[in-house]
Write an enzyme that holds these catalytic residues in place. Sequence first.
Site, PDB file in Angstrom:
ATOM      1  N   SER A   9       0.844  -1.197   0.000  1.00 33.12           N
ATOM      2  CA  SER A   9       0.000   0.000   0.000  1.00 33.12           C
ATOM      3  C   SER A   9       0.876   1.242   0.000  1.00 33.12           C
ATOM      4  O   SER A   9       1.617   1.502   0.958  1.00 33.12           O
ATOM      5  CB  SER A   9      -0.897  -0.027   1.240  1.00 33.12           C
ATOM      6  OG  SER A   9      -1.591   1.190   1.335  1.00 33.12           O
ATOM      7  N   HIS A  33      -1.467  -1.359  -3.866  1.00 33.03           N
ATOM      8  CA  HIS A  33      -2.738  -0.934  -3.280  1.00 33.03           C
ATOM      9  C   HIS A  33      -2.682   0.587  -3.148  1.00 33.03           C
ATOM     10  O   HIS A  33      -1.785   1.137  -2.512  1.00 33.03           O
ATOM     11  CB  HIS A  33      -2.854  -1.630  -1.911  1.00 33.03           C
ATOM     12  CG  HIS A  33      -4.090  -1.361  -1.137  1.00 33.03           C
ATOM     13  ND1 HIS A  33      -5.083  -2.296  -0.961  1.00 33.03           N
ATOM     14  CD2 HIS A  33      -4.494  -0.265  -0.429  1.00 33.03           C
ATOM     15  CE1 HIS A  33      -6.037  -1.810  -0.196  1.00 33.03           C
ATOM     16  NE2 HIS A  33      -5.714  -0.575   0.137  1.00 33.03           N
ATOM     17  N   ASP A  35      -4.579   3.900  -1.938  1.00 34.22           N
ATOM     18  CA  ASP A  35      -5.648   4.396  -1.068  1.00 34.22           C
ATOM     19  C   ASP A  35      -6.097   5.778  -1.526  1.00 34.22           C
ATOM     20  O   ASP A  35      -5.375   6.758  -1.394  1.00 34.22           O
ATOM     21  CB  ASP A  35      -5.163   4.441   0.378  1.00 34.22           C
ATOM     22  CG  ASP A  35      -5.182   3.058   1.011  1.00 34.22           C
ATOM     23  OD1 ASP A  35      -6.154   2.307   0.787  1.00 34.22           O
ATOM     24  OD2 ASP A  35      -4.219   2.724   1.730  1.00 34.22           O
ATOM     25  N   MET A  37      -8.598   8.833  -1.047  1.00 37.82           N
ATOM     26  CA  MET A  37      -9.464   9.453  -0.024  1.00 37.82           C
ATOM     27  C   MET A  37      -9.884  10.837  -0.505  1.00 37.82           C
ATOM     28  O   MET A  37      -9.088  11.562  -1.092  1.00 37.82           O
ATOM     29  CB  MET A  37      -8.699   9.579   1.296  1.00 37.82           C
ATOM     30  CG  MET A  37      -8.107   8.271   1.786  1.00 37.82           C
ATOM     31  SD  MET A  37      -7.333   8.451   3.394  1.00 37.82           S
ATOM     32  CE  MET A  37      -6.410   6.903   3.491  1.00 37.82           C
ATOM     33  N   HIS A  66      -8.338   1.414  -3.842  1.00 33.43           N
ATOM     34  CA  HIS A  66      -9.270   1.306  -2.717  1.00 33.43           C
ATOM     35  C   HIS A  66      -9.904   2.684  -2.552  1.00 33.43           C
ATOM     36  O   HIS A  66      -9.268   3.615  -2.060  1.00 33.43           O
ATOM     37  CB  HIS A  66      -8.487   0.855  -1.480  1.00 33.43           C
ATOM     38  CG  HIS A  66      -9.281   0.846  -0.224  1.00 33.43           C
ATOM     39  ND1 HIS A  66      -8.692   0.738   1.024  1.00 33.43           N
ATOM     40  CD2 HIS A  66     -10.623   0.912   0.009  1.00 33.43           C
ATOM     41  CE1 HIS A  66      -9.637   0.746   1.958  1.00 33.43           C
ATOM     42  NE2 HIS A  66     -10.805   0.863   1.368  1.00 33.43           N
ATOM     43  N   MET A  68     -11.896   5.219  -0.917  1.00 34.66           N
ATOM     44  CA  MET A  68     -12.544   5.689   0.310  1.00 34.66           C
ATOM     45  C   MET A  68     -13.165   7.039  -0.027  1.00 34.66           C
ATOM     46  O   MET A  68     -12.691   8.097   0.392  1.00 34.66           O
ATOM     47  CB  MET A  68     -11.504   5.789   1.430  1.00 34.66           C
ATOM     48  CG  MET A  68     -11.117   4.424   1.966  1.00 34.66           C
ATOM     49  SD  MET A  68      -9.656   4.464   3.022  1.00 34.66           S
ATOM     50  CE  MET A  68      -8.408   4.152   1.798  1.00 34.66           C
ATOM     51  N   MET A 137     -11.866  -3.871   6.806  1.00 29.39           N
ATOM     52  CA  MET A 137     -10.981  -2.838   7.353  1.00 29.39           C
ATOM     53  C   MET A 137     -10.598  -3.199   8.787  1.00 29.39           C
ATOM     54  O   MET A 137     -11.468  -3.477   9.620  1.00 29.39           O
ATOM     55  CB  MET A 137     -11.676  -1.473   7.348  1.00 29.39           C
ATOM     56  CG  MET A 137     -11.876  -0.853   5.976  1.00 29.39           C
ATOM     57  SD  MET A 137     -10.343  -0.558   5.044  1.00 29.39           S
ATOM     58  CE  MET A 137      -9.477   0.596   6.137  1.00 29.39           C
ATOM     59  N   ASP A 175      -6.912  -4.689   5.811  1.00 28.40           N
ATOM     60  CA  ASP A 175      -6.279  -3.420   5.476  1.00 28.40           C
ATOM     61  C   ASP A 175      -6.274  -2.536   6.713  1.00 28.40           C
ATOM     62  O   ASP A 175      -7.328  -2.139   7.192  1.00 28.40           O
ATOM     63  CB  ASP A 175      -7.075  -2.769   4.330  1.00 28.40           C
ATOM     64  CG  ASP A 175      -6.438  -1.505   3.797  1.00 28.40           C
ATOM     65  OD1 ASP A 175      -5.310  -1.169   4.211  1.00 28.40           O
ATOM     66  OD2 ASP A 175      -7.076  -0.848   2.946  1.00 28.40           O
ATOM     67  N   GLY A 176      -5.067  -2.277   7.241  1.00 29.15           N
ATOM     68  CA  GLY A 176      -4.942  -1.387   8.393  1.00 29.15           C
ATOM     69  C   GLY A 176      -4.215  -2.044   9.552  1.00 29.15           C
ATOM     70  O   GLY A 176      -4.654  -3.072  10.055  1.00 29.15           O
ATOM     71  N   SER A 198       2.576   1.081   6.287  1.00 31.95           N
ATOM     72  CA  SER A 198       3.684   1.555   7.128  1.00 31.95           C
ATOM     73  C   SER A 198       4.729   0.483   7.412  1.00 31.95           C
ATOM     74  O   SER A 198       5.928   0.772   7.443  1.00 31.95           O
ATOM     75  CB  SER A 198       3.135   2.085   8.453  1.00 31.95           C
ATOM     76  OG  SER A 198       2.219   3.121   8.221  1.00 31.95           O
TER      77      SER A 198
HETATM   78 ZN    ZN Z   1      -6.604   0.568   1.581  1.00 25.30          ZN
END
Ligand code: ZN
Length: 224
Positions: A9, A33, A35, A37, A66, A68, A137, A175-176, A198
């Site tokens: 990610s 991946h 993200d 947002m 993904h 969001m 999630m 994810d997370g 991370s």
């Molecule tokens: Zn994601």
Amino acid sequence: MSGAKLAASILSADFARLGDQVKLVEPYADMLHVDVMDAHFVPPLTIGPVVVESLRPISPLPLHCHLMVEHPEALLEDFAKAGTDMVTFHLEAAPEPETVIAEARARGMRAGIAVNPDTPVEEAFAYLDRLDNLIVMSVRPGWAGQDFIEEVLPKVEAARREIDRRGVPVDVEVDGGINEDSGRRCLAAGATVLAVASSIFKASDPALAARRLSVLARAGAEER
Ligand code: ZN
């Protein structure tokens, strides 16, 4: 089970050196991946189709966006044109999930649904026959670097049970807050994709971190 997959990610990558960062992990990741947002569905604002378009020619890895975002259907055309292989949208943001799935497929993309920690995973079961991917999630969406929420593990188990019962080829992605420790527990619960930000890109050696997580994903799924 042929082994689970690692999704790198890029949310935690250094965007000034994004191409180099992707190349570091490319030998070990099964997909990238992304993200997305929109500052509405989640407070932060991140990146969109122009970044996907820049990544497309530099990596052969599948690009998974993904979303969001509110109104995910409005962005499908742009993400498809940018070279997206799969889009996953949030059940909480889509009053008519069947329409979003159909419109993503009509544009040549695979389709997934994501559920937030507070959303029962069973709410996504009605769409399983039409999905490629289900994201459970494991943090509240919006920020990288959060701690894994243990309470989502039963949701991963429930999703795996239902997918196996129906015999449909749907990945269960977490994810997370995924690192080697939480990742191992997710694999044991039935996850088939680990999305990791991370723990790869903030590691002192992102390539080594990705390699270790990739080995874990493959072995973890085979132990089930
Ligand atoms: Zn994601």
